[in-house]
Design a protein around this motif. Structure first.
Motif, PDB file in Angstrom:
ATOM      1  N   ASP A 105     -38.882 -37.774 -26.732  1.00 19.90           N
ATOM      2  CA  ASP A 105     -39.427 -37.226 -25.895  1.00 19.90           C
ATOM      3  C   ASP A 105     -41.680 -36.816 -26.149  1.00 19.90           C
ATOM      4  N   GLU A 106     -42.212 -36.959 -26.615  1.00 18.22           N
ATOM      5  CA  GLU A 106     -43.836 -37.122 -26.190  1.00 18.22           C
ATOM      6  C   GLU A 106     -43.943 -38.641 -26.589  1.00 18.22           C
ATOM      7  N   LEU A 107     -42.844 -39.691 -27.138  1.00 16.99           N
ATOM      8  CA  LEU A 107     -43.764 -40.893 -27.323  1.00 16.99           C
ATOM      9  C   LEU A 107     -43.765 -41.280 -26.855  1.00 16.99           C
ATOM     10  N   SER A 108     -42.205 -40.789 -25.783  1.00 15.52           N
ATOM     11  CA  SER A 108     -41.671 -41.387 -24.629  1.00 15.52           C
ATOM     12  C   SER A 108     -42.743 -41.440 -23.423  1.00 15.52           C
ATOM     13  N   ASP A 109     -43.649 -40.494 -23.120  1.00 14.21           N
ATOM     14  CA  ASP A 109     -44.365 -39.993 -21.953  1.00 14.21           C
ATOM     15  C   ASP A 109     -45.829 -40.979 -22.602  1.00 14.21           C
ATOM     16  N   VAL A 110     -45.867 -40.555 -23.656  1.00 18.42           N
ATOM     17  CA  VAL A 110     -47.317 -41.109 -23.845  1.00 18.42           C
ATOM     18  C   VAL A 110     -47.742 -42.406 -23.807  1.00 18.42           C
ATOM     19  N   MET A 111     -46.607 -42.966 -24.468  1.00 17.35           N
ATOM     20  CA  MET A 111     -46.676 -44.761 -24.507  1.00 17.35           C
ATOM     21  C   MET A 111     -46.121 -45.109 -23.106  1.00 17.35           C
ATOM     22  N   THR A 112     -45.138 -44.411 -22.054  1.00 19.77           N
ATOM     23  CA  THR A 112     -45.470 -44.635 -20.929  1.00 19.77           C
ATOM     24  C   THR A 112     -46.764 -45.154 -20.294  1.00 19.77           C
ATOM     25  N   ASP A 113     -46.933 -43.686 -20.452  1.00 23.55           N
ATOM     26  CA  ASP A 113     -48.757 -43.306 -20.046  1.00 23.55           C
ATOM     27  C   ASP A 113     -49.963 -44.636 -20.198  1.00 23.55           C
ATOM     28  N   MET A 114     -49.500 -44.847 -21.561  1.00 23.78           N
ATOM     29  CA  MET A 114     -50.300 -45.738 -22.292  1.00 23.78           C
ATOM     30  C   MET A 114     -50.635 -47.276 -21.118  1.00 23.78           C
ATOM     31  N   ILE A 115     -48.946 -47.434 -21.362  1.00 25.70           N
ATOM     32  CA  ILE A 115     -48.688 -49.241 -21.235  1.00 25.70           C
ATOM     33  C   ILE A 115     -48.777 -49.788 -19.620  1.00 25.70           C
ATOM     34  N   ILE A 116     -47.830 -48.423 -19.258  1.00 26.16           N
ATOM     35  CA  ILE A 116     -46.950 -48.692 -17.405  1.00 26.16           C
ATOM     36  C   ILE A 116     -48.062 -48.097 -16.415  1.00 26.16           C
ATOM     37  N   TYR A 117     -48.562 -47.212 -17.034  1.00 25.67           N
ATOM     38  CA  TYR A 117     -49.747 -46.363 -16.352  1.00 25.67           C
ATOM     39  C   TYR A 117     -51.177 -46.443 -16.795  1.00 25.67           C
ATOM     40  N   ARG A 118     -51.549 -47.307 -17.920  1.00 24.81           N
ATOM     41  CA  ARG A 118     -52.487 -47.770 -18.490  1.00 24.81           C
ATOM     42  C   ARG A 118     -53.593 -47.018 -18.273  1.00 24.81           C
ATOM     43  N   TYR A 119     -53.233 -45.771 -18.697  1.00 25.90           N
ATOM     44  CA  TYR A 119     -54.294 -44.275 -18.963  1.00 25.90           C
ATOM     45  C   TYR A 119     -55.356 -44.510 -19.932  1.00 25.90           C
ATOM     46  N   THR A 120     -56.534 -44.393 -20.397  1.00 25.67           N
ATOM     47  CA  THR A 120     -57.538 -44.463 -21.465  1.00 25.67           C
ATOM     48  C   THR A 120     -56.848 -43.385 -22.564  1.00 25.67           C
ATOM     49  N   TRP A 121     -57.471 -43.468 -23.300  1.00 21.85           N
ATOM     50  CA  TRP A 121     -56.624 -42.457 -25.403  1.00 21.85           C
ATOM     51  C   TRP A 121     -58.012 -41.896 -24.652  1.00 21.85           C
ATOM     52  N   ASP A 122     -58.654 -41.461 -24.285  1.00 21.58           N
ATOM     53  CA  ASP A 122     -59.122 -40.038 -23.614  1.00 21.58           C
ATOM     54  C   ASP A 122     -58.801 -39.309 -22.996  1.00 21.58           C
ATOM     55  N   SER A 123     -58.069 -40.247 -21.745  1.00 22.51           N
ATOM     56  CA  SER A 123     -57.015 -39.227 -20.998  1.00 22.51           C
ATOM     57  C   SER A 123     -55.908 -38.864 -21.103  1.00 22.51           C
ATOM     58  N   LEU A 124     -55.315 -39.818 -22.257  1.00 18.05           N
ATOM     59  CA  LEU A 124     -54.148 -39.450 -23.138  1.00 18.05           C
ATOM     60  C   LEU A 124     -54.359 -37.957 -23.850  1.00 18.05           C
ATOM     61  N   CYS A 125     -55.244 -37.410 -24.932  1.00 16.08           N
ATOM     62  CA  CYS A 125     -56.062 -36.548 -25.026  1.00 16.08           C
ATOM     63  C   CYS A 125     -56.734 -35.427 -24.374  1.00 16.08           C
ATOM     64  N   SER A 126     -56.725 -35.803 -23.535  1.00 14.53           N
ATOM     65  CA  SER A 126     -56.758 -34.989 -22.022  1.00 14.53           C
ATOM     66  C   SER A 126     -55.329 -34.197 -21.939  1.00 14.53           C
ATOM     67  N   ILE A 127     -54.420 -35.141 -21.014  1.00 14.04           N
ATOM     68  CA  ILE A 127     -52.734 -34.795 -20.584  1.00 14.04           C
ATOM     69  C   ILE A 127     -52.179 -34.063 -21.814  1.00 14.04           C
ATOM     70  N   TYR A 128     -52.825 -34.814 -23.124  1.00 11.00           N
ATOM     71  CA  TYR A 128     -51.121 -34.178 -23.673  1.00 11.00           C
ATOM     72  C   TYR A 128     -51.903 -32.914 -25.335  1.00 11.00           C
ATOM     73  N   HIS A 129     -52.779 -32.703 -24.655  1.00  6.50           N
ATOM     74  CA  HIS A 129     -53.717 -31.961 -25.978  1.00  6.50           C
ATOM     75  C   HIS A 129     -54.239 -32.029 -27.042  1.00  6.50           C
ATOM     76  N   VAL A 130     -53.825 -33.691 -27.538  1.00  3.57           N
ATOM     77  CA  VAL A 130     -54.221 -33.776 -28.603  1.00  3.57           C
ATOM     78  C   VAL A 130     -55.170 -35.371 -29.079  1.00  3.57           C
ATOM     79  N   SER A 131     -55.728 -35.103 -30.208  1.00  4.67           N
ATOM     80  CA  SER A 131     -57.057 -35.303 -30.636  1.00  4.67           C
ATOM     81  C   SER A 131     -56.484 -37.588 -30.632  1.00  4.67           C
TER      82      SER A 131
END
Length: 163
Positions: A105-131
Motif C-alpha cells: 500500500d503505502e510503499l506503492s503510493d510513495v514510490m509512484t509519487d517519487m519516481i513517476i510523478y517526480r515529487y521532491t522528498w519534502d513534498s512527499l513528507c508533507s503529503i504523507y505526513h512523515v519525516s
C-alpha cells in the motif's frame, strides 16, 4: 542496496523520454525516398566540360533499379529496428511501473509519487505526513521489494526458456 533498482529509478525519466521519441519516430517514419535517389542517379548528368549527350546507359538504369530495391530493404530494416527497440523499451517500462504499483500500500503510493510523478522528498513528507527519515526507510524497503520482483521475473523467464 540493489544497484540495478537504483539505476532503474535514476533512468526512469530518460527511458520514458526515449520511449516517446521512438513512438514519434515510428509514427512519422518516412525513410529514404527511393524516387529521390533514382532521380538523382538516373537523370543527373555531369556538369563538367565534357558532357555525354547520348543519353543514359542501361547500366545506369540497372544500378538505379538495384538501388531502389536496396533502399526499400534498408528502410524496412530500419523501421523494424525502431519497432523492436520500442517494444523492448515499452516492456521494460511497463514492468517497472507495474512492479511499483504492486508494492504494498503505502510503499506503492510513495514510490509512484517519487519516481513517476517526480515529487521532491519534502513534498512527499508533507503529503504523507512523515519525516525524511521515514521516506528514506520506505524507499529502502521498496528497493528490496522491487529487487525480489525482478529476481522472480528472471527466474520465471529462465524456467520458461528451459521448459
Amino acid at each position: 542496496m540493489s544497484e540495478r533498482i537504483e539505476n532503474l529509478i535514476r533512468e526512469y525519466p530518460k527511458r520514458k523520454r526515449d520511449l516517446e521519441c521512438l513512438r514519434r519516430q515510428i509514427a512519422d517514419f518516412r525513410g529514404i525516398s527511393d524516387e529521390d535517389m533514382i532521380d538523382t542517379m538516373y537523370f543527373s548528368q555531369p556538369e563538367e566540360e565534357r558532357v555525354q549527350t547520348s543519353g543514359i546507359s542501361d547500366k545506369t538504369a540497372k544500378i538505379a533499379t538495384t538501388y531502389r530495391d536496396k533502399m526499400a530493404r534498408i528502410n524496412s530494416e530500419w523501421y523494424e529496428h525502431l519497432e523492436r527497440r520500442y517494444y523492448e523499451l515499452a516492456e521494460e517500462v511497463r514492468f517497472f511501473e507495474s512492479a511499483l504499483k504492486s508494492l504494498p500500500d503505502e510503499l506503492s503510493d510513495v514510490m509512484t509519487d517519487m519516481i513517476i510523478y517526480r515529487y521532491t522528498w519534502d513534498s512527499l513528507c508533507s503529503i504523507y505526513h512523515v519525516s525524511r527519515t521515514m521516506i528514506a526507510k520506505y524507499r529502502r524497503k521498496a528497493i528490496w521489494e522491487l529487487e525480489d520482483m525482478y529476481q522472480q521475473r528472471e527466474k520465471e523467464m529462465v524456467e520458461y526458456m528451459l521448459s
